[in-house]
Scaffold this motif. Structure first.
Motif: not given
Ligand code: MN
Ligand code: MN
Length: 315
Positions: A134-136, A155-159, A161-163, A172-174, A239-241
């Motif tokens: 996971d993105h964590f 450079v962050h690809f994602d649905a 923002p995880d911020s 966590d992963h968000g 890159f978050d798929i």
């Molecule tokens: Mn993510």
């Protein structure tokens, strides 16, 4: 007599090149690279981080590294890549370093375990291409990369923002990019988040190019914005798929409609040659929700494009 026409993960005698092997047989490694911990002369080490303990809802990304390796062999029958014909494995010594070990019964030690694993590779002089998880996992990876390179552009690809700040403590992963920015691992003013389609009241100074923005303005405009914002800074690619639309990447824990197509993502990846990347991760592939391996194949294809970017730089 032994036969070295198969199991290249173990029988390969060179770190370079591709040798054809049936995609339905043989020992798995990413792109049939040699499976080794030997880092002498290695340009890029691929490693798996099979963690999904920081997932908010549907787990399964711990199977991501295995799924991406399995899908990657469909791309490993020939080195020359579309559209340039460049073979990254003629220019780069790439290995599969295997997976990071951590103790799921001791979650407090996982950040240190992943960070130490990454540092072992980076300090040996290889660059790192990590498969989540996971993105964590980006959080300990950024700690390791920042220790060598200083604060990085992201450079962050994602649905997503995880911020999210949440209570300001939990990671966590968000929430990990809130913490990464707070700790100075990344510089939001030089960072771009692409494909976003979930709301956060706070941007923390990140430039957000939502999926709708990319659909309306195109990948060329997005690449111009990335170049303008990141400039010549050292950068990390994450890159978050789930940046991809669920129709292109159903195999992920938190899918969101309205995302990028695989074609748009590949177009963006191929256009990032001006950015000085020091590392990459590809995260959130969860094969249990996948259909026909399309998500894992997309993940493997995007990771391969990163190797092509590095190979073009090596000249
Ligand atoms: Mn993510
Ligand atoms: Mn996401």
């Amino acid at each position: 007599m032994s036969d070295s026409r198969t199991d290249h993960a173990f029988t390969a005698t060179s770190l370079y090149g591709i040798r054809e092997e049936p995609s339905y047989a043989g020992a798995l490694s990413f792109m049939r690279r040699k499976y080794t911990h030997e880092l002498d002369g290695v340009d890029v080490a691929v490693t798996g981080l099979p963690l999904d303990l920081a997932t908010s809802n549907r787990p399964g990304a711990r199977f991501g590294p295995a799924g991406i390796r399995a899908a990657s062999v469909n791309l490993a029958w020939r080195g020359a890549c579309w559209p340039t014909g460049l073979d990254p494995f003629e220019r780069l010594a790439v290995i599969d370093y295997g997976d990071c070990y951590f103790d799921f019964g001791r979650p407090d030690g996982i950040v240190e375990a992943i960070e130490a694993h990454a540092k072992t590779i980076i300090e040996a002089g290889a660059s790192l291409l990590s498969l989540g998880g996971d993105h964590f996992v980006s959080y300990p990876l950024l700690r390791a990369h920042c220790a060598k390179h200083g604060p990085l552009a992201l450079v962050h690809f994602d649905a997503h923002p995880d911020s999210w700040r949440e209570d300001g403590k939990r990671v966590d992963h968000g929430t990990m990019f809130f913490h990464a920015a707070e700790e100075g691992l990344i510089d939001p003013a030089r960072s771009v988040q692409l494909g976003i389609r979930t709301h956060n009241d706070e941007t923390h100074g990140f430039t957000i190019l939502g999926a709708d923005w990319v659909h309306e303005n195109g990948t060329g405009a997005a690449l111009s914005e990335i170049e303008r914002i990141v400039g010549g800074s050292k950068a990390y690619l994450t890159f978050d798929i789930d940046c991809l639309d669920p129709s292109f990447a159903p195999g992920t824990g938190t899918p969101v409609c309205g995302g990028l197509s695989t074609a748009q993502a590949l177009s963006l990846m191929r256009g990032l040659g001006a950015i000085d990347f020091v590392g990459m991760d590809l995260v959130e592939v969860a094969p249990i929700y996948d259909s026909g391996e399309i998500t894992a194949l997309a993940g493997a294809s995007i990771a391969l494009e990163y190797l092509v970017l590095l190979a073009r730089k090596k000249g």
